[in-house]
Every structure is written in C-alpha cells, then in structure tokens.
Design a protein around this motif. Structure first.
Motif, PDB file in Angstrom:
ATOM      1  N   ASN A  69       0.814  -1.207   0.000  1.00 34.18           N
ATOM      2  CA  ASN A  69       0.000   0.000   0.000  1.00 34.18           C
ATOM      3  C   ASN A  69       0.854   1.266   0.000  1.00 34.18           C
ATOM      4  OD1 ASN A  69      -2.750   0.796  -0.104  1.00 34.18           O
ATOM      5  ND2 ASN A  69      -2.641   1.496   2.012  1.00 34.18           N
ATOM      6  N   SER A  70       2.059   1.170   0.554  1.00 31.03           N
ATOM      7  CA  SER A  70       2.938   2.341   0.628  1.00 31.03           C
ATOM      8  C   SER A  70       3.952   2.396  -0.512  1.00 31.03           C
ATOM      9  CB  SER A  70       3.682   2.354   1.966  1.00 31.03           C
ATOM     10  OG  SER A  70       4.505   1.208   2.102  1.00 31.03           O
ATOM     11  N   HIS A  76      -0.036  -2.913 -10.727  1.00 33.44           N
ATOM     12  CA  HIS A  76      -1.307  -3.599 -10.570  1.00 33.44           C
ATOM     13  C   HIS A  76      -1.186  -4.627  -9.447  1.00 33.44           C
ATOM     14  CE1 HIS A  76      -1.854  -1.906 -14.598  1.00 33.44           C
ATOM     15  NE2 HIS A  76      -3.151  -2.115 -14.450  1.00 33.44           N
ATOM     16  N   ALA A  77      -2.322  -4.991  -8.892  1.00 32.82           N
ATOM     17  CA  ALA A  77      -2.354  -6.009  -7.842  1.00 32.82           C
ATOM     18  C   ALA A  77      -3.551  -6.906  -8.054  1.00 32.82           C
ATOM     19  CB  ALA A  77      -2.426  -5.363  -6.464  1.00 32.82           C
ATOM     20  N   ALA A  89     -11.699  -7.549   2.998  1.00 35.79           N
ATOM     21  CA  ALA A  89     -10.951  -6.796   4.007  1.00 35.79           C
ATOM     22  C   ALA A  89      -9.631  -6.291   3.443  1.00 35.79           C
ATOM     23  CB  ALA A  89     -10.703  -7.669   5.235  1.00 35.79           C
ATOM     24  N   ILE A  90      -8.950  -7.122   2.668  1.00 35.71           N
ATOM     25  CA  ILE A  90      -7.678  -6.706   2.072  1.00 35.71           C
ATOM     26  C   ILE A  90      -7.908  -5.582   1.072  1.00 35.71           C
ATOM     27  CG2 ILE A  90      -5.779  -7.437   0.589  1.00 35.71           C
ATOM     28  CD1 ILE A  90      -6.064 -10.230   1.918  1.00 35.71           C
ATOM     29  N   ALA A  91      -8.930  -5.712   0.236  1.00 36.12           N
ATOM     30  CA  ALA A  91      -9.211  -4.679  -0.769  1.00 36.12           C
ATOM     31  C   ALA A  91      -9.486  -3.335  -0.110  1.00 36.12           C
ATOM     32  CB  ALA A  91     -10.391  -5.100  -1.637  1.00 36.12           C
ATOM     33  N   SER A  96      -4.025   2.976  -1.911  1.00 31.30           N
ATOM     34  CA  SER A  96      -3.037   3.819  -2.566  1.00 31.30           C
ATOM     35  C   SER A  96      -3.435   4.099  -4.010  1.00 31.30           C
ATOM     36  CB  SER A  96      -1.658   3.159  -2.538  1.00 31.30           C
ATOM     37  OG  SER A  96      -0.744   3.864  -3.355  1.00 31.30           O
ATOM     38  N   ALA A  97      -3.228   5.344  -4.434  1.00 31.51           N
ATOM     39  CA  ALA A  97      -3.493   5.711  -5.824  1.00 31.51           C
ATOM     40  C   ALA A  97      -2.517   5.040  -6.777  1.00 31.51           C
ATOM     41  CB  ALA A  97      -3.413   7.224  -5.986  1.00 31.51           C
TER      42      ALA A  97
END
Length: 227
Positions: A69-70, A76-77, A89-91, A96-97
């Motif tokens: 996230n940082s 892509h993920a 929950a993870i989504a 993060s943009a």
C-alpha cells in the motif's frame, strides 16, 4: 521489504497479494496468460504472514499488505485469497493511488464477447470455466477451476466460487457469497449477502444473507455473525 525489481517496459508490473496455495495458482494463471500474450511481470508476493521460503516459484516475497500500500511505484495487484470476507478486508486496505487492481482471465475460458460479459476489476477467472451470455461479474470475483455461469446471471462483488461450482441462468449471488466445490445454484435463485454454500450442495430456492447452507436440496444450518 525488499527493493522492487526492474521489469520490462513491455509488461505491466503485477503484485500478488496472498502467498499461499491460491497465490501459487494465480501465478500459474499469469504465466498461462503470458504464454498466449505477454502481458504481466509478477514483481512479488505480499502477505501479512511471512512465508517459510523467501521466494515462491522464483518470485520473491516482498512484504505485507501495508508495504504494498505504501509502494511509490505504480503497479497492478490481484488478491489471491479464497475467502470472500478476507478478500474484501484486504481490498479495503489497498487504498493507494499507485495500486490498481488487475483482472485475470485464463485464455482458454469459453465466454461470450465482451459486449455481453461484464467483469469487474480485481476478478480472477481460472482455466476450464464456461460463461455464456449477458453475465455480470462484480469486482474481486473469484471463479476457480471449471466453474460454469449461465445466461443473465449476476455475481456481485467478492463472490467466490470453488472448483466446478455452477450458477444457473438468471441467478443472482449477492456480495461475498461463497460456493464450495461442486456446489450448484439453479436458475432464477437468489443467494443473500455473505452466505456460504457447502461443497456439493444444490440451491433450489432463495437463501437469506449471512448463513451457511448445505445438502441436496440446500438447507440453512446456521446463521453467521454479522461482520
């Protein structure tokens, strides 16, 4: 957290969130996609639980969901976690943009053209699935191996279908529904939010949300706690 690898400009960088069995299967899916049309370069696995080995099938473990996230690099993920609730929950944490969700579809999937099939971001469709026409899949939907989806079916966000689950025409699975292996929902049936349908069960009438149903025909055996 390990430094990011250098990836080819011709390929899109992809992080796999989830370093377990499904994560390895998604890595296989990516390689099958690339064998047909080079598209992705997997830059690493991310998981809050550190795996036993630092690399998984040649791909390094790079850190936790927070590390992803940082990340300052755009990439892509895909969330490779079978539980609908855990995937949701993870989504919700990946805000993060710099992170966009990929959509992965095995090149051998039998499907109508995209004018008659809607697939939301973050969804995964594995080998052997069959989708007919006028189907809507929400975001982060998982169709594991060999699932079938009939005409006009709607699967809302975070639905999870395990191998060889079947959804009939005009059926509607609400957000977070989980169908176990070989489970079937017949045509025109609605399954409520976050309901779990056990392996081999056959759903022949509407089911409420937040329950578990098993058997042939499927019957509710317990209510779940609301999240």
């Amino acid at each position: 957290m390990q430094p990011a690898s250098t990836f080819s400009k011709a390929l899109r960088p992809l992080a796999i969130v989830g370093a377990g069995g499904l994560g390895r299967e998604v890595l296989l899916l990516v390689r099958q996609i690339n064998a047909q049309q080079p598209t992705w370069e997997v830059t690493g696995f991310y998981d809050d639980q550190v795996p036993a080995q630092p690399t998984i099938h040649g791909i390094p473990y790079r850190g936790t969901v927070a590390d992803l996230n940082s990340s300052p690099q755009p990439l892509h993920a895909i969330i490779a976690v079978g539980s609908s609730r855990s995937r949701q929950a993870i989504a919700s944490r990946l805000t993060s943009a710099h992170v966009q969700f990929a959509t992965l579809v095995h090149p051998g999937v039998a499907r109508a053209d995209y004018q008659h099939l809607t697939i939301g971001a973050g969804s995964v469709i594995c080998q052997g699935c069959i989708l007919t026409c006028d189907i809507t899949l929400g975001q982060h939907v998982l169709l594991n191996l060999g699932c079938t989806i009939g005409h006009d079916a709607v699967l809302d966000d975070f639905c999870s279908l395990m191998p060889h689950a079947n959804v009939g025409g005009e059926a509607h699975l609400e957000t977070g529904v989980y169908l176990g292996t070989n489970a079937t929902v017949i045509n025109q049936v609605r399954v409520g939010t976050a309901t779990i349908v056990g392996a081999g069960a056959v759903v022949v009438r509407n089911l409420p949300g937040n329950c578990t149903a098993v058997g042939v025909p499927a019957r509710t055996v317990q209510a779940q706690r609301q999240p």
